[in-house]
Design a protein around this motif. Structure first.
Motif, short mmCIF file in Angstrom:
data_model
loop_
_atom_site.label_atom_id
_atom_site.label_comp_id
_atom_site.label_asym_id
_atom_site.label_seq_id
_atom_site.Cartn_x
_atom_site.Cartn_y
_atom_site.Cartn_z
N SER A 10 -3.60 9.73 5.00
CA SER A 10 -3.41 8.30 4.77
C SER A 10 -2.00 7.88 5.15
O SER A 10 -1.80 6.85 5.80
CB SER A 10 -3.68 7.99 3.30
N LEU A 24 1.08 4.60 -2.45
CA LEU A 24 0.93 5.94 -1.91
C LEU A 24 2.10 6.83 -2.28
O LEU A 24 1.93 7.97 -2.71
CB LEU A 24 0.81 5.85 -0.37
N HIS A 40 -1.81 17.55 -0.70
CA HIS A 40 -2.95 16.65 -0.82
C HIS A 40 -3.27 16.11 0.56
O HIS A 40 -2.65 15.16 1.03
CB HIS A 40 -2.60 15.51 -1.77
N GLU A 41 -4.28 16.71 1.19
CA GLU A 41 -4.56 16.37 2.59
C GLU A 41 -4.94 14.92 2.79
O GLU A 41 -4.51 14.26 3.74
CB GLU A 41 -5.70 17.26 3.12
N LEU A 42 -5.74 14.43 1.87
CA LEU A 42 -6.19 13.04 1.99
C LEU A 42 -5.00 12.10 1.96
O LEU A 42 -4.90 11.16 2.76
CB LEU A 42 -7.14 12.74 0.83
N LEU A 43 -4.10 12.36 1.04
CA LEU A 43 -2.89 11.54 0.93
C LEU A 43 -2.06 11.64 2.19
O LEU A 43 -1.56 10.64 2.71
CB LEU A 43 -2.08 11.99 -0.29
N PHE A 65 0.83 -1.20 0.00
CA PHE A 65 0.00 0.00 0.00
C PHE A 65 0.87 1.25 0.00
O PHE A 65 0.60 2.22 -0.72
CB PHE A 65 -0.91 -0.02 1.22
N ARG A 93 -1.50 7.75 8.80
CA ARG A 93 -2.10 6.55 9.38
C ARG A 93 -1.15 5.36 9.27
O ARG A 93 -1.06 4.55 10.18
CB ARG A 93 -3.40 6.21 8.65
N LEU A 94 -0.45 5.28 8.16
CA LEU A 94 0.49 4.17 8.00
C LEU A 94 1.74 4.37 8.84
O LEU A 94 2.33 3.42 9.33
CB LEU A 94 0.91 4.07 6.53
#
Lengths: 228, 228
Positions: free
Chosen positions: B157, B95, B151-154, B91, B160-161
């Motif tokens: 994410s 990313l 890119h906030e979403l990225l 993943f 989180r990892l």
DNA sequence: AACGGTATGATTGTTGACAATCATACCGCT
DNA sequence: AGCGGTATGATTGTCAACAATCATACCGTT
């Protein structure tokens, strides 16, 4: 015991889980408009629940991006911005391409069956003009792909996006009151997904997402004009 | 006012936020071993905090994948499995490739500076044999890329990892007590990241991740043998 | 001995009351 | 009128007690 097809039972019958479900549903159905202030005491009374579990549920929805929280000040249903929509679609493109790369060599009979069956449900929902169902079934169609990857992290990530995506679809539908030309698009999607050309599929995902993005692109201004 | 370089102040000085920080730190530093049962009453007493905020913090860490919770039964520090490690690395590859695609045309002077400065910090930490710092700085190096994507979403994410990744690194380091051949790998990484060949960079990301994966691949069995 | 059922203790889930913080409105001053 | 400061009400954050649930150990039965 060949019929050992039992799903893992959902032991999460805590109040918190129920509240998460209810709030999530209320938000993505548009019942709670973006920007709405969520007052804990009101909500807890409304749901017949104490503030403890409610707050825990809110924490979970904040992490899903459906709620924004400012300490000591307030919690609000997540607002919609152009940037957020762009990010969601670009990110989702990457996710779904990754999903297809993962699932491609493992597409079995069940995958094909589920995909077709889900396409039928979507088509039926669109034809019967059931808009809420159409939105749900479209997301379910894509969900089939993620489900068959066997990649929990990817699936979690998708589930996180799904809520906001659902919300955008709902708002778009409420603003324009038409379902749009979904059917053909998803026919091709499924055909390619069951075909032999991975690159063609990946390209189509990009294209498919671009179409979706174009549809909701003007959502922000649309909403402002519809709900002043 | 040219020195308007003020960071957004962290208004989140709630107990909950502090507890999240403390627990996260304790987990990724290996202080709380995977599988450890977290008893709320004990933790709350230990942290000098009531169970309310503690429970909210736990909910947040569950969403970050650092804690697993079974209703009415218990919460545990997330266990490590081969599958989880595989998923994390595959993943993460996607990313980071996405991140480079995003940042590529927007690499400015500040990007280059930060990347180099971060590489120096990493190198220094490795040379001084400060293992905890080396792990942190390596993650910070990669973080530079995500930060500059806008890119906030990225970024969310990735964040989180990052926690789980940090944990894996820590456990690996504790099991083998050596830092490994990091320097050369990251030299090349930075060189390519500042170069002109995006495809080469993307390929290197895949390779880089594969190397990282190989390193922690046997973590599960390693840990079992080291902490029986 | 193996199995099924039951009592017990510990732990999580939930609640309502209390404290800390913030936004608003009001007042006086310039 | 515009600005700065202050009191007030509402809302969130926190706490400690109570209820629901579960895992364990024990016991009797087969």
């Amino acid at each position: 015991m060949s019929l050992l097809n039992l799903k893992p039972i959902n032991k999460d019958r805590t109040l918190r889980a129920n509240v998460v479900e209810q709030l999530r549903e209320a938000i993505i159905s548009g019942e709670l408009a973006p920007g709405t202030k969520l007052v804990e005491s009101q909500l807890s009374a409304l749901l017949g629940v104490s503030r403890g579990p409610l707050r825990e549920a809110i924490r979970q929805l904040v992490d899903q991006g459906l709620i924004e929280s400012i300490p000591y000040t307030g919690t609000y249903v997540a607002n919609i911005t152009v940037k957020a929509i762009q990010e969601l679609y670009s990110f989702r493109t990457e996710l779904e391409q990754f999903a297809f790369k993962l699932v491609w060599e493992n597409r079995g009979e069940d995958f094909r069956k589920e995909l077709n069956s889900q396409l039928e449900k979507l088509t039926a929902a669109i034809k019967s003009n059931n808009k809420e169902a159409a939105i749900f079934e479209e997301l379910e169609l894509h969900n089939v792909v993620y489900k068959h990857c066997g990649h929990e992290l990817l699936q979690d990530s998708w589930h996180r996006l799904r809520g906001r995506l659902h919300l955008y679809f709902t708002l778009h539908q409420q603003a324009h009151n038409r379902t749009g030309p979904y059917i053909d698009a998803h026919d091709k999607y499924v055909t390619l997904a069951l075909g032999d050309d991975l690159d063609a599929m990946l390209n189509h995902v990009t294209e498919h997402m671009q179409q979706g993005y174009n549809k909701v692109e003007n959502l922000v201004s649309d909403i402002r004009s519809h709900l002043p």
